[in-house]
Design an enzyme around this catalytic site. Structure first.
Site, short mmCIF file in Angstrom:
data_model
loop_
_atom_site.label_atom_id
_atom_site.label_comp_id
_atom_site.label_asym_id
_atom_site.label_seq_id
_atom_site.Cartn_x
_atom_site.Cartn_y
_atom_site.Cartn_z
N ARG A 1 14.77 53.96 -55.73
CA ARG A 1 13.97 54.64 -55.52
C ARG A 1 12.73 54.35 -55.60
O ARG A 1 11.43 54.61 -54.93
CB ARG A 1 14.67 56.21 -56.53
CG ARG A 1 15.16 57.13 -56.01
CD ARG A 1 15.89 57.55 -57.41
NE ARG A 1 16.94 55.45 -57.90
CZ ARG A 1 17.47 55.31 -57.65
NH1 ARG A 1 18.05 56.02 -56.63
NH2 ARG A 1 18.41 54.38 -58.07
N THR A 2 12.32 53.25 -56.51
CA THR A 2 10.76 52.99 -56.86
C THR A 2 10.27 52.55 -55.99
O THR A 2 8.96 52.54 -55.56
CB THR A 2 10.48 51.81 -58.03
OG1 THR A 2 12.01 52.26 -59.26
CG2 THR A 2 9.74 51.90 -58.86
N LYS B 1 11.52 29.00 -52.96
CA LYS B 1 11.08 27.91 -52.80
C LYS B 1 10.08 27.34 -54.37
O LYS B 1 9.70 25.84 -54.92
CB LYS B 1 10.27 27.45 -52.09
CG LYS B 1 10.60 28.52 -50.77
CD LYS B 1 9.55 28.05 -49.58
CE LYS B 1 9.94 28.54 -49.00
NZ LYS B 1 8.49 28.52 -47.35
N ARG C 1 7.71 44.60 -59.13
CA ARG C 1 9.02 44.54 -59.91
C ARG C 1 9.33 43.37 -60.32
O ARG C 1 9.42 42.19 -59.37
CB ARG C 1 9.99 45.29 -59.46
CG ARG C 1 11.34 45.53 -60.51
CD ARG C 1 11.78 46.57 -60.03
NE ARG C 1 11.86 47.89 -60.76
CZ ARG C 1 12.43 48.96 -60.68
NH1 ARG C 1 13.60 48.41 -60.50
NH2 ARG C 1 12.67 49.94 -61.24
N HIS D 1 8.43 50.47 -67.84
CA HIS D 1 8.46 51.21 -66.50
C HIS D 1 7.49 52.45 -66.09
O HIS D 1 7.93 53.47 -66.03
CB HIS D 1 9.90 51.49 -66.15
CG HIS D 1 10.56 52.23 -64.50
ND1 HIS D 1 9.66 51.62 -63.88
CD2 HIS D 1 11.59 52.39 -64.43
CE1 HIS D 1 9.88 52.15 -62.63
NE2 HIS D 1 11.19 52.17 -62.55
#
Length: 306
Positions: A54-55, A83, A104, A132
């Site tokens: 969703r986000t 890496k 995120r 959030h």
């Protein structure tokens, strides 16, 4: 040139600035086509080191609806992080390509590190169990749109109040508004952290902690349900024991006010029975829609586009 601005925490914006943001989101809702070229030629980078549906899609849709374009990755393994590249170096590279970045990360504070090294606005799209902020903006806009204001109501927060970053962010954000009363509904193992109840006590904001939802549901104007998050548990047994602790069904909803709205940051597992979806008080899919409008408003605000 305007000072570079980021969104790390809902408290980064004053109450007045949030009102302006929500007013803009309201205008976007009423006239979506009128905003379809506001970000022509602009690029949003979505750097998602942790899974999200969703986000990430909400951010991408918000930018596309504003006429901009999107680059990025949806998994750390498909980026140079695999890496060993640092967040600081990644954002320096991204800053060469994009105009704004949504990040995120599973580690608390990673978007803050990125913001400190970035030459473009960075939006925290969730960091660990910490913040959030755009979900909180979504929740505030949803409450304001359904209730007419962000003052004078009782909100019950139910489920995983220990690990739920959406819950922690929302409590902090609502603590700035008048007349809010909190009821925390959770098993003892998942109760709200002490630093939050301490903050509420210091600000003289009323709250109570209960285990049974049925006892308090008649008092609520909003019920914010959350899932028990399997990924935040250290052992499977505890998760299995607690995952079905709360299930909102028709029987419980019969005890609620006629105008009590149900919110949920999603994804839902089984804490809200699907039989509730047709109840006019179920606002969790509306919440998703508001999330897109508020992210559109935030992108425009951080890019300084009038």
């Amino acid at each position: 040139m305007e000072k570079l601005r980021h969104m790390m925490n809902p408290l980064d914006f004053s109450v007045e600035e949030l009102e302006e943001l929500f007013d803009l989101a309201g205008k976007i809702e009423k006239d979506l086509p009128g905003y379809s070229h506001k970000c022509d030629g602009k690029i949003l980078a979505t750097c998602f080191y942790e899974p999200s549906t969703r986000t990430r899609l909400s951010f991408e849709t918000a930018m596309i609806r504003l006429g901009g374009q999107v680059i990025g990755f949806a998994d750390a393994n498909s980026s140079s992080a695999a890496k060993g590249e640092s967040v600081a170096d990644t954002i320096r590279v991204i800053s060469c390509f994009a105009d704004i970045c949504a990040m995120r990360h599973p580690k608390e504070g990673a978007p803050m590190v990125a913001a400190s090294k970035s030459t473009i606005p960075v939006i925290n799209a969730g960091d660990g169990g910490h913040q959030h902020p755009t979900q909180t903006l979504t929740d505030l806009l949803t409450i304001r749109s359904l209730y007419g204001s962000l003052k004078n109501f009782t909100i019950g927060l139910c489920g995983d109040l220990k690990f739920g970053r959406t819950v922690h962010s929302l409590i902090n954000a609502l603590s700035r508004y008048e007349g809010i009363r909190f009821i925390f509904i959770s098993p003892k193992e998942l109760k709200v952290p002490d630093y939050i109840t301490e903050m509420l006590r210091q600000k003289n904001i009323p709250y109570e902690e209960v285990i049974k939802l049925e006892e308090v549901i008649p008092q609520l104007d909003f019920l914010y349900m959350t899932r028990v998050q399997k990924e935040r548990f250290f052992n499977e047994e505890d998760y299995i024991r607690l995952r079905n602790f709360y299930i909102l069904d028709k029987e419980k909803m019969a005890l609620a006010k006629e105008k009590m709205f149900i919110l949920h940051p999603l994804p839902r597992v089984n804490e809200i029975s699907v039989e509730i979806d047709d109840d006019p008080r179920a606002a969790y899919f509306k919440q998703v829609q508001y999330g897109m409008y508020v992210r559109m408003a935030l992108i425009l605000t951080l890019l300084g586009i009038k």
